[in-house]
Scaffold this motif. Structure first.
Motif, mmCIF file in Angstrom:
data_model
loop_
_atom_site.group_PDB
_atom_site.id
_atom_site.type_symbol
_atom_site.label_atom_id
_atom_site.label_comp_id
_atom_site.label_asym_id
_atom_site.label_seq_id
_atom_site.Cartn_x
_atom_site.Cartn_y
_atom_site.Cartn_z
ATOM 1 N N ALA A 1 -50.857 15.854 22.615
ATOM 2 C CA ALA A 1 -50.624 17.030 21.778
ATOM 3 C C ALA A 1 -51.338 16.842 20.447
ATOM 4 C CB ALA A 1 -49.130 17.232 21.546
ATOM 5 N N LEU A 2 -51.800 17.946 19.887
ATOM 6 C CA LEU A 2 -52.377 17.947 18.550
ATOM 7 C C LEU A 2 -51.338 18.515 17.596
ATOM 8 C CD1 LEU A 2 -55.935 19.440 19.248
ATOM 9 C CD2 LEU A 2 -55.247 17.033 19.228
ATOM 10 N N ALA A 3 -51.195 17.890 16.443
ATOM 11 C CA ALA A 3 -50.270 18.387 15.422
ATOM 12 C C ALA A 3 -51.046 18.699 14.152
ATOM 13 C CB ALA A 3 -49.190 17.349 15.125
ATOM 14 N N GLY A 4 -50.715 19.832 13.538
ATOM 15 C CA GLY A 4 -51.307 20.193 12.253
ATOM 16 C C GLY A 4 -52.706 20.759 12.315
ATOM 17 N N VAL A 5 -53.111 21.314 13.443
ATOM 18 C CA VAL A 5 -54.464 21.883 13.556
ATOM 19 C C VAL A 5 -54.616 23.014 12.544
ATOM 20 C CG1 VAL A 5 -56.099 23.086 15.046
ATOM 21 C CG2 VAL A 5 -54.640 21.288 15.995
ATOM 22 N N GLN A 6 -55.664 22.921 11.743
ATOM 23 C CA GLN A 6 -55.927 23.947 10.740
ATOM 24 C C GLN A 6 -57.394 23.902 10.341
ATOM 25 O OE1 GLN A 6 -53.534 23.031 7.329
ATOM 26 N NE2 GLN A 6 -54.333 20.990 7.110
ATOM 27 N N GLY A 7 -57.803 24.807 9.507
ATOM 28 C CA GLY A 7 -59.128 24.795 8.901
ATOM 29 C C GLY A 7 -60.264 24.725 9.897
ATOM 30 N N VAL A 8 -61.185 23.813 9.623
ATOM 31 C CA VAL A 8 -62.402 23.679 10.421
ATOM 32 C C VAL A 8 -62.085 23.350 11.875
ATOM 33 C CG1 VAL A 8 -64.498 22.297 10.740
ATOM 34 C CG2 VAL A 8 -63.856 23.059 8.458
ATOM 35 N N VAL B 1 -45.792 16.872 13.582
ATOM 36 C CA VAL B 1 -45.604 15.773 14.527
ATOM 37 C C VAL B 1 -44.213 15.858 15.145
ATOM 38 C CG1 VAL B 1 -45.375 13.263 14.734
ATOM 39 C CG2 VAL B 1 -47.287 14.236 13.445
ATOM 40 N N ALA B 2 -43.210 16.162 14.337
ATOM 41 C CA ALA B 2 -41.837 16.263 14.853
ATOM 42 C C ALA B 2 -41.741 17.310 15.952
ATOM 43 C CB ALA B 2 -40.860 16.586 13.725
ATOM 44 N N ASP B 3 -42.374 18.465 15.763
ATOM 45 C CA ASP B 3 -42.369 19.504 16.792
ATOM 46 C C ASP B 3 -43.079 19.023 18.055
ATOM 47 O OD1 ASP B 3 -41.003 21.251 15.125
ATOM 48 O OD2 ASP B 3 -42.810 22.334 14.513
ATOM 49 N N ALA B 4 -44.178 18.304 17.876
ATOM 50 C CA ALA B 4 -44.910 17.787 19.040
ATOM 51 C C ALA B 4 -44.060 16.781 19.801
ATOM 52 C CB ALA B 4 -46.227 17.160 18.593
ATOM 53 N N LEU B 5 -43.353 15.925 19.089
ATOM 54 C CA LEU B 5 -42.499 14.937 19.740
ATOM 55 C C LEU B 5 -41.339 15.594 20.474
ATOM 56 C CD1 LEU B 5 -42.404 12.193 16.971
ATOM 57 C CD2 LEU B 5 -43.692 12.137 19.124
ATOM 58 N N ASP B 6 -40.826 16.671 19.889
ATOM 59 C CA ASP B 6 -39.720 17.405 20.520
ATOM 60 C C ASP B 6 -40.204 18.340 21.620
ATOM 61 O OD1 ASP B 6 -37.955 16.187 18.799
ATOM 62 O OD2 ASP B 6 -37.899 17.881 17.396
ATOM 63 N N GLY B 7 -41.495 18.691 21.590
ATOM 64 C CA GLY B 7 -42.025 19.650 22.551
ATOM 65 C C GLY B 7 -41.546 21.056 22.263
ATOM 66 N N THR B 8 -41.150 21.307 21.012
ATOM 67 C CA THR B 8 -40.649 22.629 20.654
ATOM 68 C C THR B 8 -41.789 23.556 20.290
ATOM 69 O OG1 THR B 8 -40.359 21.966 18.349
ATOM 70 C CG2 THR B 8 -38.448 21.755 19.802
ATOM 71 N N SER B 9 -41.525 24.816 20.441
ATOM 72 C CA SER B 9 -42.521 25.826 20.128
ATOM 73 C C SER B 9 -42.174 26.483 18.801
ATOM 74 C CB SER B 9 -42.566 26.878 21.238
ATOM 75 O OG SER B 9 -43.551 27.840 20.945
ATOM 76 N N THR B 10 -42.890 26.080 17.762
ATOM 77 C CA THR B 10 -42.716 26.680 16.449
ATOM 78 C C THR B 10 -44.077 27.086 15.929
ATOM 79 O OG1 THR B 10 -42.923 24.542 15.359
ATOM 80 C CG2 THR B 10 -40.699 25.252 15.910
#
Length: 147
Positions: free
Chosen positions: A86-93, A113-122
């Motif tokens: 999973a990628l966390a924090g994708v933004q910008g370029v 990262v916390a959302d990625a670890l939980d597999g939650t959709s936010t």
């Protein structure tokens, strides 16, 4: 935290175990001059693969085709070894590169990262919802209408 400086690029990479995952945090430019730093770190991860690998990319300032190729290679390696990437924090370029190349929906993306670890959709940094799972094999590239 290994760091490499080239004429124009610097990339810092740091890994840590969190829960049942490994989180690799990247900061700087992910390009032809620095991609080997990520590759070397991922080699250590693949030596003892976790069930989940999160690449925290919120501080990636630039990503060229070599950087993108390394992300794709990590995704393919994860699929081959049953490691959820999973990628966390994708933004910008990086968000723009993934969209332009049609790979935005191929990677699981989360705002944190916390959302990625939980597999939650936010909502992610782009505000388009956190969990972007694509059909990794048949639908490697999204269609123009999906952008």
């Amino acid at each position: 935290m290994p760091s490499v400086s080239g004429p124009r690029s610097t990339l810092s990479v740091a890994s840590a175990a969190e829960r049942d995952a490994v989180v690799v945090r990247l900061a700087g430019d992910l390009d032809a001059g620095t991609v080997h730093v990520l590759r070397e770190e991922l080699k250590r991860v693949w030596d003892n693969p976790p069930p989940v690998l999160v690449l925290e990319v919120g501080e990636v300032a630039f990503c060229d085709s070599r950087g993108l190729s390394e992300l794709i290679a990590a995704l393919q390696r994860g699929q081959a070894t049953n490691v959820r990437l999973a990628l966390a924090g994708v933004q910008g370029v990086l968000a723009r590169v993934l969209t332009i190349t049609g790979l935005r929906k191929v990677f699981e993306q989360y705002g944190t990262v916390a959302d990625a670890l939980d597999g939650t959709s936010t909502p992610d940094a782009g505000g388009q919802g956190g969990d972007h799972r694509g059909d990794h094999f048949g639908g490697l590239f999204e269609t123009a209408g999906d952008r």
